[in-house]
Design a protein around this motif. Structure first.
Motif, mmCIF file in Angstrom:
data_model
loop_
_atom_site.group_PDB
_atom_site.id
_atom_site.type_symbol
_atom_site.label_atom_id
_atom_site.label_comp_id
_atom_site.label_asym_id
_atom_site.label_seq_id
_atom_site.Cartn_x
_atom_site.Cartn_y
_atom_site.Cartn_z
ATOM 1 N N VAL A 15 0.833 -1.205 0.000
ATOM 2 C CA VAL A 15 0.000 0.000 0.000
ATOM 3 C C VAL A 15 0.864 1.251 0.000
ATOM 4 O O VAL A 15 0.620 2.196 -0.766
ATOM 5 C CB VAL A 15 -0.950 -0.008 1.207
ATOM 6 C CG1 VAL A 15 -1.692 1.328 1.297
ATOM 7 C CG2 VAL A 15 -1.952 -1.146 1.090
ATOM 8 N N SER A 16 1.881 1.304 0.862
ATOM 9 C CA SER A 16 2.731 2.496 0.921
ATOM 10 C C SER A 16 3.472 2.712 -0.391
ATOM 11 O O SER A 16 3.646 3.854 -0.834
ATOM 12 C CB SER A 16 3.719 2.391 2.080
ATOM 13 O OG SER A 16 4.587 1.290 1.897
ATOM 14 N N ALA A 17 3.901 1.618 -1.032
ATOM 15 C CA ALA A 17 4.586 1.752 -2.321
ATOM 16 C C ALA A 17 3.643 2.272 -3.390
ATOM 17 O O ALA A 17 4.009 3.131 -4.196
ATOM 18 C CB ALA A 17 5.170 0.405 -2.737
ATOM 19 N N ARG A 18 2.430 1.758 -3.412
ATOM 20 C CA ARG A 18 1.453 2.207 -4.400
ATOM 21 C C ARG A 18 1.119 3.688 -4.207
ATOM 22 O O ARG A 18 0.977 4.449 -5.169
ATOM 23 C CB ARG A 18 0.182 1.371 -4.298
ATOM 24 C CG ARG A 18 0.355 -0.080 -4.737
ATOM 25 C CD ARG A 18 0.501 -0.185 -6.244
ATOM 26 N NE ARG A 18 0.632 -1.567 -6.682
ATOM 27 C CZ ARG A 18 1.766 -2.186 -6.912
ATOM 28 N NH1 ARG A 18 2.916 -1.547 -6.720
ATOM 29 N NH2 ARG A 18 1.793 -3.449 -7.309
ATOM 30 N N LEU A 19 0.990 4.097 -2.951
ATOM 31 C CA LEU A 19 0.679 5.502 -2.672
ATOM 32 C C LEU A 19 1.811 6.417 -3.108
ATOM 33 O O LEU A 19 1.587 7.548 -3.536
ATOM 34 C CB LEU A 19 0.402 5.698 -1.183
ATOM 35 C CG LEU A 19 -0.883 5.063 -0.641
ATOM 36 C CD1 LEU A 19 -0.959 5.222 0.868
ATOM 37 C CD2 LEU A 19 -2.112 5.694 -1.293
ATOM 38 N N GLY A 20 3.037 5.929 -2.984
ATOM 39 C CA GLY A 20 4.186 6.729 -3.380
ATOM 40 C C GLY A 20 4.586 6.549 -4.827
ATOM 41 O O GLY A 20 5.526 7.180 -5.296
ATOM 42 N N GLY A 21 3.886 5.645 -5.538
ATOM 43 C CA GLY A 21 4.213 5.416 -6.939
ATOM 44 C C GLY A 21 5.532 4.692 -7.138
ATOM 45 O O GLY A 21 6.172 4.820 -8.185
ATOM 46 N N ALA A 22 5.971 3.916 -6.124
ATOM 47 C CA ALA A 22 7.246 3.203 -6.203
ATOM 48 C C ALA A 22 7.002 1.713 -6.385
ATOM 49 O O ALA A 22 5.905 1.215 -6.105
ATOM 50 C CB ALA A 22 8.061 3.452 -4.933
ATOM 51 N N PRO A 23 8.015 0.967 -6.846
ATOM 52 C CA PRO A 23 7.870 -0.485 -6.967
ATOM 53 C C PRO A 23 7.606 -1.113 -5.600
ATOM 54 O O PRO A 23 8.192 -0.713 -4.599
ATOM 55 C CB PRO A 23 9.223 -0.938 -7.520
ATOM 56 C CG PRO A 23 9.805 0.287 -8.164
ATOM 57 C CD PRO A 23 9.310 1.440 -7.349
ATOM 58 N N ALA A 24 6.726 -2.108 -5.573
ATOM 59 C CA ALA A 24 6.325 -2.705 -4.301
ATOM 60 C C ALA A 24 7.358 -3.678 -3.748
ATOM 61 O O ALA A 24 7.451 -3.856 -2.536
ATOM 62 C CB ALA A 24 4.982 -3.418 -4.460
#
Length: 224
Positions: free
Chosen positions: A184-193
């Motif tokens: 979730v945090s990666a998706r919110l930041g637009g970074a690879p999970a």
């Protein structure tokens, strides 16, 4: 949308902190004793201390931010009254620096100033909306709630199973929750999970491993 995303990201990080810190605490106590009452007491104490600490920290931090924003707005109000032409020129320069032609920047500055001078200058110069300053109480309550929700998972996972299943069940539950938080945090930041998940799970595993080892050693030493 940007504000909501920031709040959501802060909530996920708060829950993540609650998961890791509480898991480390209760697993460490479980390494030292099989007493459900002792583990529960330590877990509840850790949950309350962590949640209140997070809330207090957010309140102080956001209050400081709000004070800075208010000071900037007060200064801008004063300058708009005392030096309106200089402020108009400054707004023109700021808009021109963002890619507008000089003439268009001047026209936009004049129109924005006529509509709402303070909002125009505060928004362009400081990124502040005078009508939507950060609320320290909202931040504190959000952090308290997020940490509490995260902390409840390892607390329930450690006290509900029998003594032999407590640590494995807690470790598995915490790992799954940390994977979710990482995604979730990666998706919110637009970074690879992938990397976010790996860091998250590794950090949680390290915390539980160290505290369990220390708890087991202390329990053995005390028993001896």
């Amino acid at each position: 949308m940007s504000t909501r995303m920031n709040w959501l990201r802060a909530g996920v990080l708060g829950a993540n902190d609650g998961i890791i810190s509480t898991a480390g605490l209760v697993v460490g106590v479980a390494g030292a004793t099989t007493s459900r009452a002792a583990i529960l007491a330590a877990g509840v104490a850790g949950l309350l201390a962590g949640a209140l600490s997070m809330a207090a920290g957010e309140y102080v931090s956001v209050s400081s931010q709000r004070d800075s924003e208010r000071a900037a707005l007060d200064r801008e109000r004063r300058e708009l009254v005392e030096e309106p032409e200089a402020e108009l020129e400054e707004l023109t320069d700021l808009l021109a620096a963002r890619g507008l032609s000089r003439d268009l920047a001047r026209e936009a500055a004049v129109q924005l100033t006529e509509r709402d001078a303070l909002r125009a200058h505060a928004g362009v110069e400081f990124g502040i909306d005078p009508e939507a300053l950060a609320n320290p109480w909202h931040a504190a309550l959000a952090s308290l709630a997020a940490f509490t929700v995260g902390a409840l998972l390892p607390l329930l996972a450690i006290v509900l199973p029998g003594p032999s299943e407590r640590v494995p069940v807690t470790a598995g539950s915490v790992a799954a929750a940390l994977v979710l938080c990482g995604v979730v945090s990666a998706r919110l930041g637009g970074a690879p999970a992938g990397r976010a998940v790996l860091r998250n799970v590794a950090g949680g595993a390290l915390a539980m491993g160290v505290t369990y080892a220390v708890g087991t050693w202390l329990g053995t030493a005390a028993g001896a």
